[in-house]
Design a protein around this motif. Structure first.
Motif, short mmCIF file in Angstrom:
data_model
loop_
_atom_site.label_atom_id
_atom_site.label_comp_id
_atom_site.label_asym_id
_atom_site.label_seq_id
_atom_site.Cartn_x
_atom_site.Cartn_y
_atom_site.Cartn_z
N SER A 140 6.64 -2.85 0.27
CA SER A 140 5.59 -1.93 -0.16
C SER A 140 4.25 -2.48 0.27
O SER A 140 4.06 -3.68 0.38
N THR A 141 3.32 -1.57 0.54
CA THR A 141 1.96 -1.93 0.90
C THR A 141 0.99 -1.13 0.07
O THR A 141 1.16 0.09 -0.07
N ASP A 159 -7.64 2.95 -0.50
CA ASP A 159 -7.06 4.22 -0.93
C ASP A 159 -6.99 4.34 -2.44
O ASP A 159 -6.90 5.44 -2.98
N LYS A 160 -7.00 3.19 -3.13
CA LYS A 160 -6.87 3.18 -4.60
C LYS A 160 -8.02 2.35 -5.17
O LYS A 160 -7.87 1.17 -5.47
N GLU A 161 -9.18 3.01 -5.27
CA GLU A 161 -10.40 2.33 -5.70
C GLU A 161 -10.26 1.68 -7.08
O GLU A 161 -10.84 0.63 -7.34
N TYR A 162 -9.47 2.30 -7.96
CA TYR A 162 -9.36 1.78 -9.32
C TYR A 162 -8.75 0.38 -9.37
O TYR A 162 -8.96 -0.38 -10.32
N SER A 204 -5.82 -5.21 1.62
CA SER A 204 -4.46 -4.72 1.38
C SER A 204 -3.54 -5.86 0.96
O SER A 204 -3.80 -7.03 1.26
N ILE A 205 -2.45 -5.48 0.28
CA ILE A 205 -1.40 -6.42 -0.12
C ILE A 205 -0.06 -5.80 0.26
O ILE A 205 0.23 -4.67 -0.11
#
Length: 817
Positions: free
Chosen positions: A618-619, A624-627, A691-692
């Motif tokens: 998964s990345t 894309d996910k500011e929260y 990113s992770i």
């Protein structure tokens, strides 16, 4: 002595300080002094600055995008092609069809040998002709011909029918045998015709005088090359007409010298003619790869002279014959190839059978002997692959053609293997090649006038960290600043250095395996830490870009299998699945035995994303996910499938499904492609993370070997350098070092995997053995066939202890059970 002082000594080498006062063997005492000095300087230069030549044996010449290129490196030095002891650092670069550097790997050399692999990297799949380059820093001091280059074909399923047809234009160049056309002196005039695709073309034409009088007709003999006997007349200019195109011949000199060579079975006959009929003496010397084997006077009586020289005086390779005048300047040169019987090898490859079944063990024996049958010791590499997809061309380059021929010829050589074949015209056509493409790797005239040599690169036995120290409001250079250097987290390889008058420092001969963090603390000469330490970009002195790759070699293999879209997809899938098919069995077997035989692979981990993973990975992209930027690293990790990160713990667990051992494998953590630890990861500010990626499947983890059993967490920061810290008096950064060795994996049916394993085995490269020592007649490592009936190609390349390269190939058939 530190690196800077060493650099200062080697970068300015006074040739007169290196030259032995002994006259080269064979030169008479009464020879003109300046010509003798030229030969002495030339000989001393080759001895004190031996050139390194590099050759890579790759497992194949073509690939699908996503394959891994496996290679074995041979680095030789000096005139005798002995495995080099000069450099321990080899750079291997992969260039895309547009000429951009896409990947660089650094291979550790031991006594001139090393091996590794390199993968295709990019945001999108690009087929076409890639180029593989290999070089040492020391080799870069010499001409580009000492940089190994190989075109790699990456196959595509797309039709090529939309390409524009090549132009019918042909370019022709003319080459007088020893360099010049001189009036009234007969000589051989060689010529070469090349099309717009870079390949030789068969043509015929006519040579005319400037006034339009026909002089001679000519036609090519081999791959666009040919030669005619030609005597230019007084004051005449010449041109040739081919296919209604006009080509001007080289200008005719009124005065000069012409040197013509011919050969019998055991002798070279050298004929010298001069327009000056006064009796005089010139100096003729011949060398192979810089080693002088012949030097003697040529006495011209009435303007002519002829001498015979035994071939056995010279080693195998290109003999450079050079004629020097009394001022020590080159006035005529000629290259010719010598095959010394002493270097003849009997190489015999034998397989246990000529035809095998599926998943069957294959045994091979290789024997090496000299011309008298005495056993010889050599170092070899072995590749076995499916030869029906894109059939192997035995006329392509190999280790023999590269080390004995290609390193001293500039430009593309078409079908170099032909000149080492059993064809009865091979020697004659090889002479045509040297007449038309005989660029001189050794500029004698330049050497005669040179007093010192400037070197841009020192021999490397490790890695270098360099930079500059400045301080104060004006950021002045800080001389005599003391710097403490350490490698890794345990202060390994600590060194203390000081800066020079310009604030520069060099820390060299660092042993770096994989990528490591380096730390440098510094103080001014008076002990203060109000300084800034700026590091140079690693490898900034190495080439990083080239022009678009000219696709000369891929003019089309007439024996290549025609691939329709379905065939291509099947074969491309096979390439992608080579490691996937058996990695589960390999890793499980290793862990059950609690034996780890693989280590981490130094790869481009940033390219591993959810788009390339098998589905268990998964990345998460924080843009894309500011929260997520308001959460801690631990909280973000716990939101990823299969990840367990406990607050206050010193480790993180990734569920990969490997539960056959008692302890939980530790996850690999990479921050901007550098190995790190969980503690460092937890301390990274979340807003600085882009990113992770979490990898959990054996397919995605195959590049890490057995150490990937615990999964991998790959973090990309916004700066692209997660370790980079630049504060007052302190700097940390990552240094890329030697590629960590990894082993080519192929199944051993009935040994490492069950003989009836229910997975289709459609590997393309069946076997790759990068390093084998062979003495006399010896059994080679066995391999197992796959599940695809086909023709297998076996290629063995190597070099003996005495520096003689060898090569052999054969095919075997694999039929269905």
């Amino acid at each position: 002595m530190n690196g800077q002082n060493m650099s200062g000594i080697i970068k300015s080498i006074t040739l007169f300080g290196l030259i032995s006062m002994l006259i080269a063997p064979g030169i008479k005492a009464q020879a003109p002094s300046k010509s003798v000095e030229t030969v002495k300087k030339f000989s001393a230069l080759q001895t004190d600055l031996p050139r390194e030549s590099i050759y890579l044996h790759t497992d194949r010449d073509w690939y699908y995008y996503g394959d891994r290129i496996w290679f074995s490196a041979y680095v030789v030095a000096g005139s005798y092609n002995i495995l080099s002891q000069i450099s321990t650092v080899l750079y291997v670069d992969l260039y895309a069809p547009d000429g951009k550097l896409v990947k660089r790997e650094i291979i550790e050399l031991e006594s001139g040998r090393g091996d590794g692999s390199i993968s295709f990297v990019g945001d999108e799949e690009v087929s076409g002709t890639y180029q593989l380059k290999a070089y040492t820093a020391w080799a870069l001091n010499f001409d580009d011909s000492y940089v190994f280059e190989k075109n790699i074909e990456v196959l595509s399923g797309e039709s090529e029918s939309g390409e524009e047809p090549l132009s019918e234009f042909v370019d022709i160049q003319f080459f007088p045998e020893s360099g010049y056309l001189v009036k009234n002196l007969p000589t051989r005039l060689a010529f070469k015709a090349i099309g717009t695709d870079g390949l030789g073309k068969d043509v015929s034409g006519t040579i005319y005088k400037e006034n339009g009088t026909e002089v001679a007709r000519f036609e090519t003999e081999h791959l666009g090359m040919g030669a005619i006997e030609f005597t230019p007349e007084d004051g005449s200019g010449y041109y040739a007409i081919v296919n209604n195109q006009r080509f001007v011949l080289p200008a005719v000199q009124n005065d000069g010298v012409v040197m013509n060579l011919s050969q019998a079975e055991d002798f070279y006959s050298v004929e010298v003619r001069s327009t000056n009929t006064t009796s005089r003496e010139l100096l003729l010397f011949g060398h192979v790869r810089g080693q002088v084997y012949h030097a003697a006077l040529v006495s011209l009586d009435g303007g002519t002279s002829e001498v015979s020289i035994p071939k056995q005086k010279f080693a195998t390779g290109i003999v450079h014959f050079t004629l020097l005048n009394t001022e020590g300047m080159s006035i005529a040169e000629r290259l010719i190839y010598n095959k010394n019987k002493v270097d003849v090898l009997n190489v015999n490859l034998v397989t246990s059978k000529e035809q095998y079944g599926l998943r069957e063990a294959t045994d091979m024996d290789l024997s090496l002997a000299d011309i008298d049958g005495n056993p010889v010791t050599g170092f070899a590499s072995i590749s076995v692959f499916d030869d029906k997809i894109n059939p192997f061309n035995p006329l392509n380059s190999d280790i023999r053609t590269h080390l004995n021929l290609e390193t001293e010829l500039r430009g593309y050589i078409e079908q170099p293997g032909f000149y080492f074949s059993e064809n009865e015209q091979a020697n004659a056509y090889l002479d045509l090649l040297l007449l038309t493409q005989g660029w001189r790797a050794y500029d004698i005239s330049a050497i005669a006038e040179t007093q010192e040599i400037e070197l841009d690169h020192l021999p490397e036995t490790g890695f270098t960290v360099s930079g500059k120290v400045t301080g104060g409001l004006l950021k002045r250079a800080q001389k005599n600043a003391a710097l403490f250097f350490s490698l890794g987290t345990q202060d390994g390889q600590a060194q203390v250095v000081t800066t020079d008058d310009e604030g520069r420092f060099v820390i060299d001969n660092i042993d770096v395996q994989g990528e490591k963090r380096v730390s440098i603390r510094g103080n001014t000469e008076k002990g203060g830490n109000n300084i800034n330490i700026t590091l140079d970009k690693q490898f900034s002195t190495l080439p990083e870009a080239t022009n678009s790759i000219i696709d000369i070699a891929s003019s089309g293999n007439p024996n290549a299998m025609a691939l329709n879209e379905a065939d291509f997809k099947d074969r491309a899938a096979a390439a992608q699945q080579e490691s996937e098919q058996f990695i589960d069995a390999q890793m499980r077997l290793e862990m059950e035995e609690i034996t780890v035989t693989s280590t981490r692979v130094n790869n481009s981990f940033a390219a591993v994303t959810s788009e390339t993973s098998s589905g268990l990975g998964s990345t998460v992209d924080l843009d894309d996910k500011e929260y997520l930027k308001n959460l801690s690293i631990v909280q973000i990790l716990n939101q990823q499938p299969g990840v367990s990160a406990v607050v206050g713990s010193n480790s993180v667990e990734v569920n990969t499904g490997f539960t056959s051992i008692n302890t939980t494998p530790e996850a690999i953590i990479l921050i901007d492609d550098v190995y790190s630890d969980y503690q460092t990861l937890k301390n990274l500010p979340t807003p600085e993370i882009k990113s992770i990626t979490v990898l959990r499947s054996s397919v995605d983890l195959a590049i890490f070997g057995a150490e990937g059993a615990g999964g991998a967490i790959i973090v990309t920061t916004r700066s692209g350098n997660g370790f980079q810290t630049d504060t007052r008096g302190f700097v940390t950064a990552s240094v890329k070092g030697f590629q960590i060795p990894t082993e080519f994996y192929s199944p051993k049916y009935g040994i490492t995997v069950p003989a009836d394993l229910q997975r289709v085995d459609n590997r393309i490269t069946m076997h790759w053995e990068p390093s084998v020592t062979v003495t006399g007649n010896q059994a080679l490592p066995r391999f197992w066939t796959n599940d695809v009936p086909s023709t297998y190609r076996i290629v063995i390349e190597g070099i003996t202890e005495a520096g003689v390269p060898f090569y052999t190939t054969k095919t075997i058939e694999v039929a269905g059970n």
